[in-house]
Enzyme design. Sequence first.
Site, PDB file in Angstrom:
ATOM      1  N   ALA A  16      31.000   4.472 -27.351  1.00 30.62           N
ATOM      2  CA  ALA A  16      29.414   4.399 -27.197  1.00 30.62           C
ATOM      3  C   ALA A  16      28.813   3.461 -28.392  1.00 30.62           C
ATOM      4  O   ALA A  16      27.724   3.243 -28.421  1.00 30.62           O
ATOM      5  CB  ALA A  16      29.150   6.142 -27.684  1.00 30.62           C
ATOM      6  N   ARG A  75      28.129  -0.372 -30.094  1.00 26.23           N
ATOM      7  CA  ARG A  75      27.589  -1.742 -29.788  1.00 26.23           C
ATOM      8  C   ARG A  75      28.619  -2.418 -28.821  1.00 26.23           C
ATOM      9  O   ARG A  75      28.483  -2.906 -27.712  1.00 26.23           O
ATOM     10  CB  ARG A  75      26.848  -2.466 -30.717  1.00 26.23           C
ATOM     11  CG  ARG A  75      25.610  -2.054 -31.257  1.00 26.23           C
ATOM     12  CD  ARG A  75      25.210  -2.815 -32.444  1.00 26.23           C
ATOM     13  NE  ARG A  75      25.746  -2.453 -33.574  1.00 26.23           N
ATOM     14  CZ  ARG A  75      25.348  -1.540 -34.243  1.00 26.23           C
ATOM     15  NH1 ARG A  75      24.417  -0.991 -34.069  1.00 26.23           N
ATOM     16  NH2 ARG A  75      26.174  -1.234 -35.597  1.00 26.23           N
ATOM     17  N   SER A  79      41.883  -9.693 -34.987  1.00 21.82           N
ATOM     18  CA  SER A  79      41.203 -10.844 -35.336  1.00 21.82           C
ATOM     19  C   SER A  79      39.745 -10.370 -35.544  1.00 21.82           C
ATOM     20  O   SER A  79      39.150  -9.492 -34.969  1.00 21.82           O
ATOM     21  CB  SER A  79      40.979 -11.852 -34.014  1.00 21.82           C
ATOM     22  OG  SER A  79      40.282 -12.980 -34.632  1.00 21.82           O
ATOM     23  N   GLY A  80      39.257 -11.197 -36.609  1.00 22.74           N
ATOM     24  CA  GLY A  80      37.870 -10.870 -37.411  1.00 22.74           C
ATOM     25  C   GLY A  80      36.847 -11.379 -36.323  1.00 22.74           C
ATOM     26  O   GLY A  80      35.549 -11.125 -36.421  1.00 22.74           O
ATOM     27  N   MET A 111      36.659 -12.442 -31.897  1.00 26.29           N
ATOM     28  CA  MET A 111      37.525 -12.576 -30.630  1.00 26.29           C
ATOM     29  C   MET A 111      36.976 -13.820 -29.934  1.00 26.29           C
ATOM     30  O   MET A 111      37.385 -14.065 -28.671  1.00 26.29           O
ATOM     31  CB  MET A 111      37.429 -11.328 -29.892  1.00 26.29           C
ATOM     32  CG  MET A 111      38.288 -10.061 -30.449  1.00 26.29           C
ATOM     33  SD  MET A 111      39.879 -10.125 -30.322  1.00 26.29           S
ATOM     34  CE  MET A 111      40.181  -8.851 -31.297  1.00 26.29           C
ATOM     35  N   HIS A 150      24.083 -11.308 -40.049  1.00 23.92           N
ATOM     36  CA  HIS A 150      24.159 -10.310 -39.087  1.00 23.92           C
ATOM     37  C   HIS A 150      23.053  -9.346 -39.250  1.00 23.92           C
ATOM     38  O   HIS A 150      22.522  -9.257 -40.012  1.00 23.92           O
ATOM     39  CB  HIS A 150      25.595  -9.714 -39.389  1.00 23.92           C
ATOM     40  CG  HIS A 150      26.686 -10.359 -38.907  1.00 23.92           C
ATOM     41  ND1 HIS A 150      27.735 -11.368 -39.645  1.00 23.92           N
ATOM     42  CD2 HIS A 150      27.510 -10.442 -37.716  1.00 23.92           C
ATOM     43  CE1 HIS A 150      28.584 -11.623 -39.105  1.00 23.92           C
ATOM     44  NE2 HIS A 150      28.672 -11.331 -37.775  1.00 23.92           N
ATOM     45  N   LYS A 181      25.238  -3.685 -39.865  1.00 25.51           N
ATOM     46  CA  LYS A 181      26.450  -4.028 -40.304  1.00 25.51           C
ATOM     47  C   LYS A 181      26.942  -3.425 -41.599  1.00 25.51           C
ATOM     48  O   LYS A 181      26.126  -3.635 -42.462  1.00 25.51           O
ATOM     49  CB  LYS A 181      26.717  -5.602 -40.179  1.00 25.51           C
ATOM     50  CG  LYS A 181      28.041  -5.939 -40.300  1.00 25.51           C
ATOM     51  CD  LYS A 181      28.291  -7.566 -40.105  1.00 25.51           C
ATOM     52  CE  LYS A 181      30.069  -7.901 -40.261  1.00 25.51           C
ATOM     53  NZ  LYS A 181      31.114  -7.203 -39.545  1.00 25.51           N
TER      54      LYS A 181
HETATM   55  N1  NDP Z   1      36.356  -9.005 -33.835  1.00 27.65           N
HETATM   56  C1  NDP Z   1      35.089  -9.205 -33.243  1.00 27.65           C
HETATM   57  O1  NDP Z   1      35.206 -10.350 -32.437  1.00 27.65           O
HETATM   58  C2  NDP Z   1      33.995  -8.336 -33.578  1.00 27.65           C
HETATM   59  C3  NDP Z   1      34.202  -7.457 -34.236  1.00 27.65           C
HETATM   60  N2  NDP Z   1      33.259  -6.501 -34.416  1.00 27.65           N
HETATM   61  C4  NDP Z   1      33.530  -5.233 -35.422  1.00 27.65           C
HETATM   62  O2  NDP Z   1      33.651  -4.211 -34.484  1.00 27.65           O
HETATM   63  C5  NDP Z   1      33.247  -2.937 -35.267  1.00 27.65           C
HETATM   64  C6  NDP Z   1      32.263  -2.119 -34.656  1.00 27.65           C
HETATM   65  O3  NDP Z   1      31.035  -2.793 -34.644  1.00 27.65           O
HETATM   66  P1  NDP Z   1      29.851  -2.235 -33.473  1.00 27.65           P
HETATM   67  O4  NDP Z   1      30.119  -2.095 -32.256  1.00 27.65           O
HETATM   68  O5  NDP Z   1      28.656  -3.086 -34.042  1.00 27.65           O
HETATM   69  O6  NDP Z   1      29.665  -0.992 -34.543  1.00 27.65           O
HETATM   70  P2  NDP Z   1      29.162   0.456 -33.991  1.00 27.65           P
HETATM   71  O7  NDP Z   1      28.961   1.504 -35.193  1.00 27.65           O
HETATM   72  O8  NDP Z   1      27.957   0.192 -32.744  1.00 27.65           O
HETATM   73  O9  NDP Z   1      30.129   1.178 -33.160  1.00 27.65           O
HETATM   74  C7  NDP Z   1      31.433   1.879 -33.700  1.00 27.65           C
HETATM   75  C8  NDP Z   1      31.818   2.832 -32.780  1.00 27.65           C
HETATM   76  O10 NDP Z   1      33.349   3.249 -33.168  1.00 27.65           O
HETATM   77  C9  NDP Z   1      33.130   4.583 -33.495  1.00 27.65           C
HETATM   78  N3  NDP Z   1      33.965   5.167 -34.520  1.00 27.65           N
HETATM   79  C10 NDP Z   1      34.123   4.823 -35.625  1.00 27.65           C
HETATM   80  N4  NDP Z   1      35.017   5.499 -36.386  1.00 27.65           N
HETATM   81  C11 NDP Z   1      35.670   6.111 -35.493  1.00 27.65           C
HETATM   82  C12 NDP Z   1      36.762   6.965 -35.405  1.00 27.65           C
HETATM   83  N5  NDP Z   1      37.547   7.146 -36.526  1.00 27.65           N
HETATM   84  N6  NDP Z   1      37.288   7.493 -34.101  1.00 27.65           N
HETATM   85  C13 NDP Z   1      36.657   7.351 -33.029  1.00 27.65           C
HETATM   86  N7  NDP Z   1      35.529   6.368 -32.941  1.00 27.65           N
HETATM   87  C14 NDP Z   1      35.377   6.056 -33.883  1.00 27.65           C
HETATM   88  C15 NDP Z   1      31.603   5.213 -33.903  1.00 27.65           C
HETATM   89  O11 NDP Z   1      31.439   6.415 -33.714  1.00 27.65           O
HETATM   90  P3  NDP Z   1      30.482   7.134 -34.938  1.00 27.65           P
HETATM   91  O12 NDP Z   1      29.024   6.415 -34.549  1.00 27.65           O
HETATM   92  O13 NDP Z   1      30.704   8.526 -34.487  1.00 27.65           O
HETATM   93  O14 NDP Z   1      30.837   6.808 -36.187  1.00 27.65           O
HETATM   94  C16 NDP Z   1      30.870   4.058 -32.713  1.00 27.65           C
HETATM   95  O15 NDP Z   1      30.696   4.616 -31.516  1.00 27.65           O
HETATM   96  C17 NDP Z   1      32.796  -3.409 -36.734  1.00 27.65           C
HETATM   97  O16 NDP Z   1      33.934  -3.393 -37.630  1.00 27.65           O
HETATM   98  C18 NDP Z   1      32.486  -4.923 -36.449  1.00 27.65           C
HETATM   99  O17 NDP Z   1      32.485  -5.653 -37.496  1.00 27.65           O
HETATM  100  C19 NDP Z   1      32.048  -6.408 -33.850  1.00 27.65           C
HETATM  101  C20 NDP Z   1      31.794  -7.508 -33.029  1.00 27.65           C
HETATM  102  C21 NDP Z   1      32.755  -8.673 -32.924  1.00 27.65           C
HETATM  103  O1  LIG Z   2      29.541  -6.601 -36.877  1.00 25.90           O
HETATM  104  C1  LIG Z   2      29.378  -7.355 -36.043  1.00 25.90           C
HETATM  105  O2  LIG Z   2      28.501  -7.406 -35.160  1.00 25.90           O
HETATM  106  C2  LIG Z   2      30.269  -8.358 -36.169  1.00 25.90           C
HETATM  107  N1  LIG Z   2      31.372  -8.341 -36.776  1.00 25.90           N
HETATM  108  C3  LIG Z   2      32.326  -9.532 -36.754  1.00 25.90           C
HETATM  109  C4  LIG Z   2      32.761  -9.903 -37.979  1.00 25.90           C
HETATM  110  O3  LIG Z   2      32.494  -9.062 -39.051  1.00 25.90           O
HETATM  111  O4  LIG Z   2      32.627 -11.119 -38.228  1.00 25.90           O
HETATM  112  C5  LIG Z   2      32.556 -10.495 -35.630  1.00 25.90           C
HETATM  113  C6  LIG Z   2      30.963 -10.695 -35.186  1.00 25.90           C
HETATM  114  O5  LIG Z   2      30.362 -11.761 -36.210  1.00 25.90           O
HETATM  115  C7  LIG Z   2      30.129  -9.497 -34.917  1.00 25.90           C
END
Ligand code: NDP
Ligand SMILES: O=C(O)C1=N[C@H](C(=O)O)C[C@H](O)C1
Length: 272
Positions: free
Chosen positions: A14, A16, A126-127, A129, A160, A164
Amino acid sequence: MSTTEMKLVVVGAAGRMGQTLIRMVHGMDGVRLHAAVERPGSPFIGRDAGEIAGLGPIGIAVTDKPLEAFVEAEGVLDFTSPAGTVEFAGLAAQARIVHVIGTTGCGADDDAKIRAAARHARIVKSGNMSLGVNLLGVLTEKAARALGPAGWDIEILEMHHKHKVDAPSGTALLLGEAAAKGRSIALSENSVRVRDGHTGARPQGAIGFATLRGGSVIGEHSVILAGEGEQVTLSHSATDRSIFARGAVTAALWARDQKPGFYSMLDVLGLD
Ligand SMILES: NC(=O)C1=CN([C@@H]2O[C@H](COP(=O)(O)OP(=O)(O)OC[C@H]3O[C@@H](n4cnc5c(N)ncnc54)[C@H](OP(=O)(O)O)[C@@H]3O)[C@@H](O)[C@H]2O)C=CC1
Ligand SMILES: O=C(O)C1=N[C@H](C(=O)O)C[C@H](O)C1
């Protein structure tokens, strides 16, 4: 080479990125959404994953039972939190499947546990993707190597959205590691992550980080190479989260045919 559709689980369904991943898996050839997971107590448990992601109903109810989902699947796409990712890595190892990790902000203890899970799971972490950022990493390494250990200062600036929770971003750290590799130094011993007050002059050879947060910015990163009388800036702008989701699915399909181990997007994209 596997020919059947790869069955994937999206954890943090659920969130982002979770919603973006569900839309990507739904629309891509060669993969199929097997299950969608959220934590126990989440208000999304039992709801249709497609409806949450804006697709309309797809017949997959969000579950809080990750292991049950993993044992019948081939891969898990994980953009959650460090604690969640450590738990999911252990379960992916039990199920002997692919674990693609986009979660950032993991500490050294978390990373050690994830690497231990990679004895049985095929893990890609990866930090960032996206293809563009991984190319930027390669360019940063080359620029840092070409400019030498001193004379040019390296600063990494990121911005960001206001939600975040970790800083510097995983991408900023990835770019810092690339710059450090180009200079043949350890980032951990040569970085300045915060500046405040009377800091004194910039330590020679340091790689600096600066963090901005606000609004709905998806991800902006610049590597600034500052010399005497001139400056070079290498930068990347993310305008759509689908770039991360596409990379994650590409990584899952690539890892399907690999041995258990710990891999990066550079391995997936053949950029290393
Ligand atoms: N490597 C990449 O290319 C990218 C990395 N990211 C990273 O991805 C992560 C998520 O980002 P984003 O989608 O914006 O964050 P969000 O907070 O929108 O989504 C995270 C989701 O994970 C759930 N979650 C967290 N902990 C658990 C758990 N222990 N068990 C089950 N579900 C869990 C959250 O639920 P709840 O709300 O209940 O906590 C929430 O639904 C961040 O660390 C971000 O930096 C983001 C974009 C690109
Ligand atoms: O939290 C985000 O949104 C993102 N997280 C990653 C990061 O920590 O670099 C990748 C992207 O920039 C978006």
